[in-house]
Motif scaffolding. Structure first.
Motif, mmCIF file in Angstrom:
data_model
loop_
_atom_site.group_PDB
_atom_site.id
_atom_site.type_symbol
_atom_site.label_atom_id
_atom_site.label_comp_id
_atom_site.label_asym_id
_atom_site.label_seq_id
_atom_site.Cartn_x
_atom_site.Cartn_y
_atom_site.Cartn_z
ATOM 1 N N GLU A 262 -17.102 -47.312 -3.434
ATOM 2 C CA GLU A 262 -16.629 -46.041 -3.977
ATOM 3 C C GLU A 262 -15.574 -46.260 -5.038
ATOM 4 N N MET B 63 -15.181 -34.845 -8.012
ATOM 5 C CA MET B 63 -16.015 -34.575 -6.853
ATOM 6 C C MET B 63 -15.196 -34.198 -5.623
ATOM 7 N N SER C 24 -18.584 -37.724 -3.408
ATOM 8 C CA SER C 24 -19.520 -37.896 -2.303
ATOM 9 C C SER C 24 -20.380 -39.120 -2.549
ATOM 10 N N VAL C 25 -20.712 -39.744 -1.468
ATOM 11 C CA VAL C 25 -21.487 -40.976 -1.550
ATOM 12 C C VAL C 25 -22.853 -40.699 -2.168
ATOM 13 N N ARG C 26 -23.418 -39.559 -1.785
ATOM 14 C CA ARG C 26 -24.749 -39.264 -2.279
ATOM 15 C C ARG C 26 -24.743 -39.096 -3.795
ATOM 16 N N HIS D 81 -27.439 -31.755 -6.775
ATOM 17 C CA HIS D 81 -26.265 -32.118 -6.002
ATOM 18 C C HIS D 81 -25.540 -30.912 -5.423
#
Lengths: 107, 504, 580, 479
Positions: free
Chosen positions: C36, C97, C103-105, C146
């Motif tokens: 991240e 974000m 977010s990881v996605r 998203h």
């Protein structure tokens, strides 16, 4: 017409009559009888061949065969009669099941 | 009697004997059965790899026994056979591991594994067959031993389906038998030889053509060519490992493999072309590709959708065979393996979904990826492969097929491939979409006890392996051990094709 | 492979490999925090490659069918601005974000799209290009949806349909290209296509295949849906580097610089012009500022398409056209994405001061798009103008005039955008991390022109010509007039075209069969399938299958029948033997 | 082996028949010993035939015509092997099956041994009159076996069968009379050598053929078979379907190829072939509509007999071998099938297909046996049925009679159809499977082993076919 032919032909007539009997009479005993007599007709044919060459001694082989044949026929007839009796005992009928009903109904 | 004689026999026995032994084991003898089964598989895999290396370096394995006077039972390992055999042996191992997890508590496991092994035996036999009769023998054996697997659950529906299955396969087999006998009558003996064993038969064009049609009907049933495909979607009642094996390796692949054999090694490409049979075959394959995809679109049952997808995908192989040219041939033949690993992944995933959280329909799949992320990643890999997108194995097949078709001027085939890609996307992408991007409607029903992984590890591991293989087979296609390179070896060595047509 | 080769392989693949590696790290729990942290910098290797690795080197990597990596002068520019934008957008995203960190996605898809985008620029072979292009196209779906709203998913669906449709053109196109080129090397493609008898077909496939990405008419309808749906950093990369990838596809695969039928050039130029004006007209009716930007993108890509068309019309002047398209692409990527990043900043500005500042920033970006003097837009327009002059026949005069008119339109459109932004605000935390990347971008589009090769003063002077000034001025004046006079004259009620315009009738058509079914009008096929089995047939079938055979069978059992059959057999056998 | 050992397959069962009639206690042991002895003798005999070619032997040194001459060629050896192995299996099965019915068993053993002996007499006899005697003995003992349990259906079926059997035998006898009248000899070989076409020989041929067609239940003279075979006690059904019909078929084969070849016209062969083809279709169709398992199996016999007659139309060495091989594999498979069906019927009370639902749960071995035997009947690889079908098909294609190809192939599919119908019932699980009698030990296994042998016959066909070529009438099919 020699005797040979006569014998043979009469044997064949017997056979033919018996075939007719076998076909047209549904009662089991009649059928068994027809078969038995048919056997005799065939024996007659056999015997007619034992004197194939006129003047010579009769051929013994057909005799032997007819004797054997008679034994077999007796056995078969006896067994068939016994079986017919059993059939009668169990089914109360001396006919084969399909012969009891008139054919047109079954059709 | 040398090593060369016994190797093929040994390979067949390694699955035949354990299967027969297993019939006599009770369901309770779990450990002994697993040990026997896995042991046999590993032995088989080793034997196969040994032979594979041998073949690569030009060794020769052949078992020849007279079956009838003048008619031989012939097992022979050549590059094409080994290609299929390796797939069989490898996926058998994975499927077995998977089935051990899948059938943990169901009844009649001995019967299941027994027939399962017989099924693999038949497939191995098909792979190693050296002549048409031997091929036919194992081919019919396969129809039979798969039947108990299809009806494994013994529900009324399963039995009905089993009947349909047998009618199709036996019907096809019967028609094929006529062709086989006829060819034997025409040619004496029909061995699989490079360039085609019928190449030397003079005249007899009409009988040869009719026999070809008869053979294709027989093979078409198993490889689910429209309109002979009816059994395949129905056969979905079988347990997931069976569907996986049916769809990826055994039954359908046997048909497709047979088509390859017949066209290249019985008739030979020149004779086939001269007889003018390849055009109709290709057209049929094209129709099947489109038809299967269109039908798949409207299925809500996951396995059914996969089944129609198989109908479609299988015909890529036929298409590759029917289009003359080295690249399309490579594309078709390599799809034997590529479709196998991709489709088995998808079926494994379908099985995991059904067994872990009871999800069988696509409409129930909302958000399943949250519960089963790894499974759905594997599914996505398989699906992307099916669509034929790079860098998966499916892309390699499709690329070569299209390349060969374009080289040979069969532009219609390129169009079919493109249309199929769209249709594949249309029925696979929604699945990926709902499973990853939608929220679950309700908490999932947990059917398995909670374990370390998202599902039973015995089920998870095989599908991850096959997914990885599906990816690597595409990504590392230039490596010497890749299916693609092996296929090029086959096409160059056994079909006598000029590989220069293929781009480096 | 010696160490040097190995090292250069690592170097050349790193722009694509680093994002992939980070995706894997994101997927695995232990390495997630590190990934991240690194994700915003994932484009750094690409940037370094673009800056330091030279043009001309080609290395081969044994992936797929053998992938080659390398740079040409054109792709170097593409890589430079793409990597730069990815870096900026990444940094921006890191802060945008949400409070809980990105977010990881989102980053998963962000990185995958990046991998595809940067990879396709670097790759030098057909298959590799196709691979990365597909990866980019599919991965950007994740950026579109998203937000997770219904509109986002609708946009995503429309987008995917277009991607798949494009794929259907691309796959055959790529295959045919390889076949005619007899090679996978991109260098050999244009000439081979130009000489091939199949060039018409290939041209069509490539034009349509990449056209879905470039948003050429009528394949443009996904843009107005996906830009509003995607979060600002996502929209920024979509409108910047991603959309330019389609253009790059055209540049690489079309027979550019080769003498070909003039028809192609005409077709492309006309298509570009149509998109350029269509985008403006429909864009003016939009309310959502992001939708306005989407139509602006359609329009701007139209101008780049015009450049390509002219380049095809005048193959001898192709280098000039190529330069113009490249400059235009770089400019538009920077400027358009700056507007998206700025939108994010504006929305999150909760104090009047920051808001004013943000609007000022947006104004700069908008001016650049409009092609105002001293901005990158002016440079881009100038080089396009020069290219237009090389076109044959009466093209230059017509195009030049249209270009000026278009510039007025673009200015109006930008004004519409700014008006649309004004009332919007969303509460949120404004990080410095949002400001900085944006500011960097604004700097690039204004002062970036100084970095262009040649004399900076001369370049600046070029952008100050009359032809750049008047359209913008006229546009601004018109906009101001509308702003002031519009409400009084009742012009507020401009017609509203829903975003995606032709999508509306399209969906209606697509849904037709479904609606027919709902209305109780079954399709012929369904009617056939639903027909119930006639009970009479079932009855006959039962008779044929069971009743008659059984009856016939039992009648064979009668002695009369049986004996006659027997006799018949005897006689037949005798007769059969006699007869021969 | 000295020549006299050729009589062992006849004498041993005959001796056992006498002994078991008198000594009931050891009947099973004696029968099993007889079976073992017969197998041994037959195997030795076959090896001898393989080694030295056809053997002949005159009993007691008495030459024909009055003496009894025995003759064994490849065909006879194969038939003897068939009767020995299937007979042994029937013996084992019957030992279990009749274990709870001493009254029936008492008559069964002597009759069965008698039937076995007469069967071997037919296979070994070299003169046409002895064949008649064997035929009659076989017929009578078969009917007696059939009516053993004395049930109504069995009695009427037996009565019909007896009449049919006698009619057939008499037709044969009349034919024998005509032949003897013409040639004055009885030995098969001698008549064959002297044979010439004449009205008498034609008539004889017609009588003999029709008689044997009747006894073999060739369509449309098959009417007696389904009721007879389905109502008999299961071991008897097995031996009737597997062996007894093969006796009369063998006779026909001998006469056509050894006695009448000079008098037979291709048209007559075609007639038989067409009737055979019709039998395949008709028997299968009827099997498809049956509601009782044993009736289904019996109709399957009607259909399978059809295959045997196709060889008369094809008339090539392959066809001849294929037909005989079919007789062989059918014997094993059908015996297994009747045994399995009998086990299920006995265990569950009756053989309505609906009653049999779910029997696979309780009696997996029997269901496997049924299924495996089915594979042979369908003619699927690797079974003996496949080998037979292969040979018939190649012959049909070789002679260009493609309609037989169609019939043979289609017959396999029809077989699959009716067998699957039965199997579907056996495999459908039901909660209520009421077992009335536990099957006796070994009965299930016997059926399974027989079915497996039928299956393996495909794999070992090469040596058997080689044996079959010894003295083959149409010449050897082995090049």
């Amino acid at each position: 017409m020699t005797s040979v032919t006569l014998y043979a032909l009469s044997g064949m007539v017997v056979v033919a009559v018996c075939v007719y009997g076998l076909v047209s009479y549904p009662h089991l005993i009649r059928k068994i009888l027809a078969i038995n007599v048919m056997g005799s007709g065939i024996f007659l044919v056999f015997l007619s061949f034992s004197r194939r060459v006129p003047g010579e001694n009769p051929d013994p082989v057909p005799h032997a065969m007819v004797l054997t044949g008679i034994v077999v026929a007796v056995c078969a007839t006896a067994f068939a009669l016994a079986l017919a009796r059993r059939v009668h005992e169990v089914t109360r009928s001396s006919y084969l099941p399909e012969e009891q009903d008139p054919p047109e109904e079954a059709g | 009697m040398t090593l060369s004689f016994w190797m093929p026999v040994l390979v067949i026995l390694t699955s035949l004997v354990p299967s027969l032994v297993i019939f006599f084991m009770t369901d309770a003898q779990l450990r002994a059965r697993r040990a026997l089964y896995l042991g046999a598989e590993i032995v088989k895999l080793i034997l196969v790899l040994f032979m594979l290396v041998g073949i690569y370096y030009g060794a020769f394995y052949e078992t020849r026994v007279a079956l009838l006077p003048g008619v031989e039972f012939l097992l022979r390992a050549n590059a094409l056979g080994m290609f299929f055999l390796t797939l069989t042996a490898g996926l058998w191992l994975l499927t077995t591991i998977y089935s051990i997890g899948y059938l943990e508590s169901s009844p009649n496991r001995s019967r299941f594994f027994g027939f399962f092994g017989l099924c693999v035996t038949a497939t191995a036999g098909i792979a190693l067959s050296g002549n048409l009769l031997t091929f036919f023998l194992f081919y019919e054996m396969l129809s039979l031993v798969t039947y108990p697997l299809v009806i494994h659950s013994q529900t009324g529906k399963a039995l009905r389906v089993g009947r349909t299955y047998l009618f199709y396969t036996l019907g096809g087999g019967t028609v094929m038998l006529a062709g086989v006998v006829w060819l034997y009558g025409l040619a004496g003996s029909v061995e699989f030889t490079e360039g085609g064993s019928l190449a030397g038969v003079e005249g007899a064009r009409i009988p040869l053509t009719i026999a070809f049609v008869l053979l294709m009907v027989g093979l078409g049933v198993k490889s689910a060519l429209v309109p002979l495909h009816g059994w395949l979607p129905q056969a979905m009642v079988a347990p997931a490992p069976v569907s996986a094996l049916l769809h990826a390796v055994a039954v359908v692949k046997a048909g497709a493999f047979g088509i390859v054999r017949v066209v290249y090694e019985v008739y030979g490409i020149e004779l086939s072309q001269a007889l003018g049979v390849l055009g109709p075959l290709g057209a049929l394959a094209g129709v099947t590709i489109i038809y299967g995809s269109v039908k798949a679109l409207s299925q809500d049952d996951l396995k059914l959708r996969l089944a129609y997808s198989t109908v479609s995908q299988l015909s890529y192989i036929t298409l590759g065979v029917a289009i003359v040219g080295s690249a399309s041939t490579v594309g078709g033949v390599v799809h034997l393996v590529h479709q196998g690993i991709m489709k088995i992944t998808l079926f494994f995933c379908a099985g995991v979904l059904a067994e872990t959280i009871g999800v069988k329909k696509i409409s129930e799949m909302n958000g399943v990826a949250r519960r089963l992320p790894w499974t759905m990643i594997a599914f996505a890999v398989g699906a992307v492969g099916m669509i034929g997108l790079p860098p998966t194995a499916g892309f390699i097949s499709k690329w070569y097929l299209g390349f060969g078709a374009a080289q040979g001027g069969a532009y219609w085939a390129v169009a079919v491939l493109a249309a199929s890609a769209v249709l594949n996307a249309a029925y696979f992408l929604p699945i990926i979409y709902v499973s990853w991007f939608r929220k679950p409607d309700a908490p999932f029903e947990e059917k398995l006890p909670k374990g370390r992984f998202e599902t039973n590890g015995m089920m998870l591991a095989p599908l991850l392996i096959t997914a990885a293989l599906a990816l690597l087979a595409g990504l590392l296609a230039t490596l010497d051990v890749s299916p693609l390179q092996w296929t090029e070896l086959i096409v160059g060595r056994e079909f006598s094709y000029n590989l220069d047509e293929i781009l480096p | 492979m010696n160490f040097g080769d190995f090292f250069s392989a690592i170097l050349w693949t790193s722009p694509a490999a680093v994002p992939l590696l980070l995706i894997i790290m994101l997927a695995l729990k232990p390495s997630r925090p590190l990934a991240e942290a690194l994700a915003p910098l994932a484009a750094a290797p690409a940037f370094l490659v673009a800056v330091f690795a030279g043009v001309g080197t080609v290395i081969e990597v044994p992936l797929l069918l053998g992938t080659r990596f390398g740079l040409t002068e054109t792709t170097q520019v593409f890589l430079l601005f793409s990597a730069g934008l990815w870096l900026l957008a990444g940094l921006y995203a890191r802060f945008y974000m949400g409070d809980g960190g990105p977010s990881v996605r989102f980053f998963g898809f962000f990185l995958a799209t990046m991998c595809g985008n940067l990879g396709l620029i670097l790759t030098r072979d057909v298959v590799g290009f196709y691979l990365f292009f597909i990866l980019m196209s599919f991965a950007s779906y994740g950026l579109v949806v998203h937000g997770g709203s219904r509109q986002a998913f609708r946009a995503g669906r429309v987008y995917l349909i277009l991607v798949v449709a494009g794929e259907a053109f691309l796959l055959p196109g790529m295959i045919l290209v390889s076949v005619v080129a007899g090679s996978y090397q991109l260098e050999e493609v244009p000439a081979a296509v130009a000489e091939s008898p199949l060039r018409g077909l290939i041209f069509f496939l490539i034009f349509a295949g990449f056209g879905t990405k470039v948003s050429v008419l009528p394949l443009h309808f996904s843009l107005p849906l996906i830009y509003p749906a995607a979060p600002p950093p996502g929209a920024a990369v979509l409108s910047g580097p991603v959309i330019k990838a389609g253009l790059l596809g055209w540049l690489l695969f079309l027979p550019t610089g080769e003498a070909g039928p003039l028809f192609w050039g005409t077709l492309i130029a006309v298509a570009g012009l149509a998109a350029a004006f269509y985008g403006v007209f429909i864009g003016l009716t939009q309310e959502n500022p992001k939708a306005v930007l989407a139509y602006s993108s359609i329009s701007q890509m139209g101008w780049m398409t015009v450049g390509l068309g002219v380049g095809l019309l005048a193959p001898e002047a192709w280098p000039l056209a190529l330069a113009a398209i490249t400059v235009y692409a770089a400019h538009h990527a920077l400027a358009k994405s700056s507007l998206f990043l700025g939108l994010g900043v504006t929305e999150r500005s909760n104090s009047p001061r920051t808001r004013r500042l943000a609007l000022a920033g947006l104004l700069v970006g908008a001016l650049a798009i409009a092609g105002a003097p001293l901005t990158s837009g002016a440079v881009a327009k100038y080089s396009l103008k020069e290219t237009i002059a090389t076109a044959p026949g009466s093209w230059p005069g017509v195009l030049d005039a249209l270009l000026q008119v278009g510039a007025v339109g673009t200015t109006l459109l930008m004004a519409r955008f700014l008006f649309a932004v004004l009332p919007r605000t969303e509460p949120g935390k404004l990080f410095a991390g949002l400001w900085l990347p944006w500011a960097a971008q604004l700097g690039l589009i204004t002062f970036g022109i100084l970095a262009l090769p040649g004399n900076p003063l001369q370049t600046a002077g070029v952008t100050l010509s009359f032809s750049t000034i008047w359209p913008v001025t006229l546009g601004v004046l018109l906009a101001a007039a509308f702003w002031i006079l519009g409400p009084r004259m009742g012009l507020e009620a401009t017609p509203r075209v829903p975003p995606g315009d032709i999508l509306v009738p399209l969906t209606w058509l697509m849904g037709l069969s479904g609606r027919l079914r709902e209305a109780g009008i079954p399709s012929p096929a369904a009617r056939l399938a639903d027909r119930p089995t006639n009970p009479r047939y079932a009855h006959y079938s039962e008779k044929l299958r069971v009743v008659y055979p059984t009856w016939l069978e039992s009648s064979l059992r009668y002695w009369v029948v049986a004996s006659l059959v027997f006799l018949a057999l005897v006689l037949t056998l005798t007769f059969v033997n006699l007869s021969v | 082996m000295t020549g006299s050992a050729i009589v062992v397959p006849i004498m041993l069962p005959l001796l056992a028949a006498t002994l078991t009639f008198f000594f009931r206690r050891g009947a099973i042991t004696m029968s099993l010993l007889t079976a073992a002895g017969t197998i041994a003798a037959v195997v030795v005999l076959s090896l001898e035939v393989m080694d030295q070619g056809p053997l002949s032997y005159t009993i007691g040194g008495w030459d024909a015509p009055l003496g009894i001459e025995l003759y064994a060629d490849g065909l006879a050896a194969v038939m003897l092997l068939m009767s020995a192995f299937v007979g042994t299996a029937i013996t084992v099965y019957a030992a279990g099956y009749f274990s709870g019915k001493p009254a029936v068993a008492r008559h069964f053993w002597p009759l069965w041994m008698f039937a076995w002996s007469s069967l071997n007499v037919i296979f070994l006899s070299a003169d046409i009159f002895n064949l008649y005697v064997g035929l009659e003995l076989m017929g009578i003992s078969a009917v007696a076996l059939l009516t053993l349990e004395g049930e109504r259906d069995a009695l009427t079926a037996g009565m019909r069968y007896l009449l049919v059997s006698l009619l057939g035998s008499l037709a044969y006898l009349l034919g024998v009379a005509l032949l003897y009248g013409t040639f004055g000899v009885l030995a098969v070989q001698e008549i064959g050598e002297q044979m010439f076409p004449s009205p008498a020989t034609w008539t004889a041929l017609a009588l003999v053929t029709a008689g044997m067609a009747l006894k073999t239940a060739l369509f449309p003279l098959h009417f007696w078979l389904p009721p007879a075979h389905s109502s008999a006690p299961s071991p008897v059904s097995a031996l009737l379907s597997a062996l007894v019909v093969k006796g009369s078929f063998y006779l026909l084969l001998r006469l056509w190829f050894d006695v009448f070849p000079e008098a037979v016209t291709p048209a007559a062969g075609q007639l038989l072939g067409i009737l055979g083809a019709a039998a395949i279709v008709w028997g299968s169709i009827l099997a498809l509509v049956q509601r009782r398992l044993k009736l289904l199996v019996a109709y399957s016999t009607v259909a399978q007999i059809g295959y045997l007659f196709i060889l008369f139309a094809l008339l090539t060495p392959e066809a001849w071998s294929g037909g005989v091989y079919h007789a062989l594999s059918h014997a094993f498979a059908k015996a297994a099938m009747f045994m399995a069906a009998g086990t299920l019927m006995h265990a569950l009370g009756n053989d309505d297909l609906d009653t049999l639902d779910g029997s696979s749960e309780r009696f997996p071995l029997s269901v496997y046996a049924f299924g495996l035997a089915g594979i042979t009947l369908m003619g699927l690889p690797f079974s003996g049925g496949f080998t037979a079908k292969w040979l018939l098909l190649s012959a049909a294609l070789e002679t260009g009679q493609w309609w037989y190809v169609t019939v043979v192939l289609f017959g396999g599919l029809l077989a699959a159809g009716y067998l699957l119908r039965a199997l579907a019932h056996l495999l459908t699980p039901t909660p209520t499977v009421k077992v009335q009698h536990e099957p006796a030990r070994g009965t299930e296994a016997t059926a399974l082993i027989l079915a497996c042998v039928a299956l393996l016959l495909g794999l070992v066909s090469a040596p058997i076919l080689e044996l079959l070529q010894v003295g083959a009438p149409l010449g050897s099919m082995i090049p």
